[in-house]
Design a protein around this motif. Sequence first.
Motif, short mmCIF file in Angstrom:
data_model
loop_
_atom_site.label_atom_id
_atom_site.label_comp_id
_atom_site.label_asym_id
_atom_site.label_seq_id
_atom_site.Cartn_x
_atom_site.Cartn_y
_atom_site.Cartn_z
N THR A 40 24.55 -25.94 -45.21
CA THR A 40 24.70 -27.03 -44.23
C THR A 40 23.56 -27.10 -43.23
OG1 THR A 40 26.02 -25.64 -42.74
CG2 THR A 40 27.21 -26.91 -44.42
N ILE A 41 22.61 -26.16 -43.30
CA ILE A 41 21.57 -26.09 -42.28
C ILE A 41 20.71 -27.35 -42.23
CG2 ILE A 41 19.91 -24.99 -43.82
CD1 ILE A 41 20.37 -24.40 -40.02
N THR A 42 20.57 -28.05 -43.35
CA THR A 42 19.69 -29.22 -43.38
C THR A 42 20.23 -30.36 -42.54
OG1 THR A 42 20.76 -29.89 -45.45
CG2 THR A 42 18.68 -28.69 -45.62
N ASN A 43 21.46 -30.26 -42.07
CA ASN A 43 22.03 -31.30 -41.21
C ASN A 43 21.83 -31.00 -39.73
OD1 ASN A 43 23.11 -32.65 -43.49
ND2 ASN A 43 24.86 -31.27 -43.50
N TYR A 44 21.14 -29.90 -39.40
CA TYR A 44 21.05 -29.44 -38.01
C TYR A 44 19.61 -29.20 -37.57
CZ TYR A 44 26.11 -28.67 -38.09
OH TYR A 44 27.46 -28.85 -38.19
N VAL A 45 19.42 -29.33 -36.26
CA VAL A 45 18.18 -28.90 -35.61
C VAL A 45 18.58 -28.20 -34.31
CG1 VAL A 45 16.71 -30.72 -36.56
CG2 VAL A 45 17.94 -31.11 -34.42
N TYR A 46 17.65 -27.45 -33.76
CA TYR A 46 17.92 -26.72 -32.52
C TYR A 46 17.55 -27.58 -31.32
CZ TYR A 46 17.69 -23.15 -28.88
OH TYR A 46 17.87 -22.43 -27.72
N ASP A 47 18.48 -27.68 -30.37
CA ASP A 47 18.25 -28.43 -29.14
C ASP A 47 18.05 -27.43 -28.00
OD1 ASP A 47 18.19 -30.01 -26.92
OD2 ASP A 47 20.09 -31.02 -27.28
N PRO A 48 16.82 -27.28 -27.48
CA PRO A 48 16.57 -26.30 -26.42
C PRO A 48 17.36 -26.58 -25.15
CG PRO A 48 14.51 -27.06 -27.41
CD PRO A 48 15.58 -27.95 -27.92
N LYS A 49 17.65 -27.85 -24.85
CA LYS A 49 18.38 -28.18 -23.63
C LYS A 49 19.81 -27.65 -23.68
CE LYS A 49 15.68 -32.32 -22.56
NZ LYS A 49 15.71 -33.79 -22.34
N GLN A 50 20.40 -27.73 -24.88
CA GLN A 50 21.78 -27.22 -25.02
C GLN A 50 21.81 -25.78 -25.52
OE1 GLN A 50 24.56 -29.97 -27.01
NE2 GLN A 50 22.92 -31.49 -27.08
N ALA A 51 20.64 -25.26 -25.92
CA ALA A 51 20.55 -23.92 -26.50
C ALA A 51 21.57 -23.79 -27.65
CB ALA A 51 20.80 -22.84 -25.46
N ALA A 52 21.58 -24.80 -28.51
CA ALA A 52 22.55 -24.83 -29.60
C ALA A 52 22.01 -25.67 -30.75
CB ALA A 52 23.89 -25.40 -29.12
N LEU A 53 22.56 -25.44 -31.94
CA LEU A 53 22.26 -26.29 -33.09
C LEU A 53 23.04 -27.59 -32.94
CD1 LEU A 53 22.42 -23.73 -36.06
CD2 LEU A 53 20.37 -24.61 -34.91
N VAL A 54 22.39 -28.71 -33.19
CA VAL A 54 23.06 -30.01 -33.11
C VAL A 54 22.81 -30.77 -34.39
CG1 VAL A 54 22.90 -30.11 -30.59
CG2 VAL A 54 21.06 -31.07 -31.98
N VAL A 55 23.71 -31.69 -34.70
CA VAL A 55 23.56 -32.50 -35.91
C VAL A 55 22.37 -33.43 -35.74
CG1 VAL A 55 24.65 -34.22 -37.37
CG2 VAL A 55 26.03 -32.40 -36.38
N CYS A 56 21.51 -33.46 -36.75
CA CYS A 56 20.31 -34.32 -36.66
C CYS A 56 20.59 -35.69 -37.24
CB CYS A 56 19.15 -33.66 -37.39
SG CYS A 56 19.44 -33.27 -39.11
#
Length: 397
Positions: free
Chosen positions: A381-397
């Motif tokens: 499922t990783i291909t659906n996510y990117v890292y958001d530094p502001k939230q310090a979390a993986l978010v759906v791209c």
Amino acid sequence: MADLSDDELLAELGVAIEQPKARTYTPREERIIAGFEDIVRFHEEHGRPPQHGEDRDIFERLYAVRLDRLRELDECRDLLTPLDTLGLLNTAQTVAPVSVEDIDDDALLAELGISVEPDDDDIRVLRHVPSADERRAAEEIANREKCQDFSRFKPLFEQVERDLETGVRTTRPFVKDAGFLKSDITKGQFFILGGQIAYVADFGESFRAPNGETDARLRVVYSNATESNLLLRSLQRALYKDEAGRRITESEAGPLFAAAAEDGDLESGTIYVLRSKSDHPTIAAHRDLIHKIGVTGGSVEARISNAARDATYLFADVEVIATYSLYNINRAKLEALIHRVFATAQVDLTIQLGSPVKPREWFLAPLAVIDEAVARIRDGTITNYVYDPKQAALVVC
């Protein structure tokens, strides 16, 4: 037994059911069918068959002449009756026909695809009639409109472009003999058509075309902020005809973990997470959050043994924070995938030792998020996510 279908009951009795063979048509029969499809399309658009009369559009009058001839010829009636769901061949004209001479010349006939050979002026013989689907395909490809809600789709196109650059997605040429079918085109797929990335944004309900094949209306959005409402068959045909047409593969992690090894695959591999012992001010200030994420096919210890002399490791010793064992991985693809996910958190460092060096594999991301990323790599499922530094979390791209 009462719940069994007729086919199942026959199967129980040992009666084999032969599937009807698909009929093939001669070129002349195909032209006759194509001419009849034009009349069917007229009926669908206007709710009635074409009629004669001086007050009628010239093209409607020509369609009416064609329909009269198709009704008169027994071979045409036999050929078209199975396709005549509207009963057009049996409908009597209520308006007296006008002479073909009143309609005028070959140029107008050519507009409808009816060509009269020099030595044969019989209008009953239909020649060189292009398929209605071919004309619709050409019209629909050309009739693209501005996509009013393109802002919804722009991030998708940007992500696909990044995936192509990093190797997460690839493109495949269209080869008709390879058997790419209409059923292989689904909602959410990306293609390259006419030099633009095309996205199948919506897939309408299936219906049966006049020739008996199934079709559907699609909403296709293009990377140049235009869109078109294409028939499924039209999109398929356009992709075949475009020499540069391509299918963009899905962004799946499957190829990273293939059951059978391919060129570049590793029998086993390790994702490693390192923490630097460098006294660089940026590193010292955020030591617990700055990590190097890499992949190796050998021993992590051997990989970092000369860290203090390697610019990749900031010319400093490192500490192994975590390792994750994986199998049947393509190392280059996996590293590209990880770096794409954490690209927004790449640390901007310049190490000055002789010539300046800018290491690229260090990221400002907490270990817990890296753990989650590895888990998503494993389940695909990783291909659906990117890292958001502001939230310090993986978010759906």
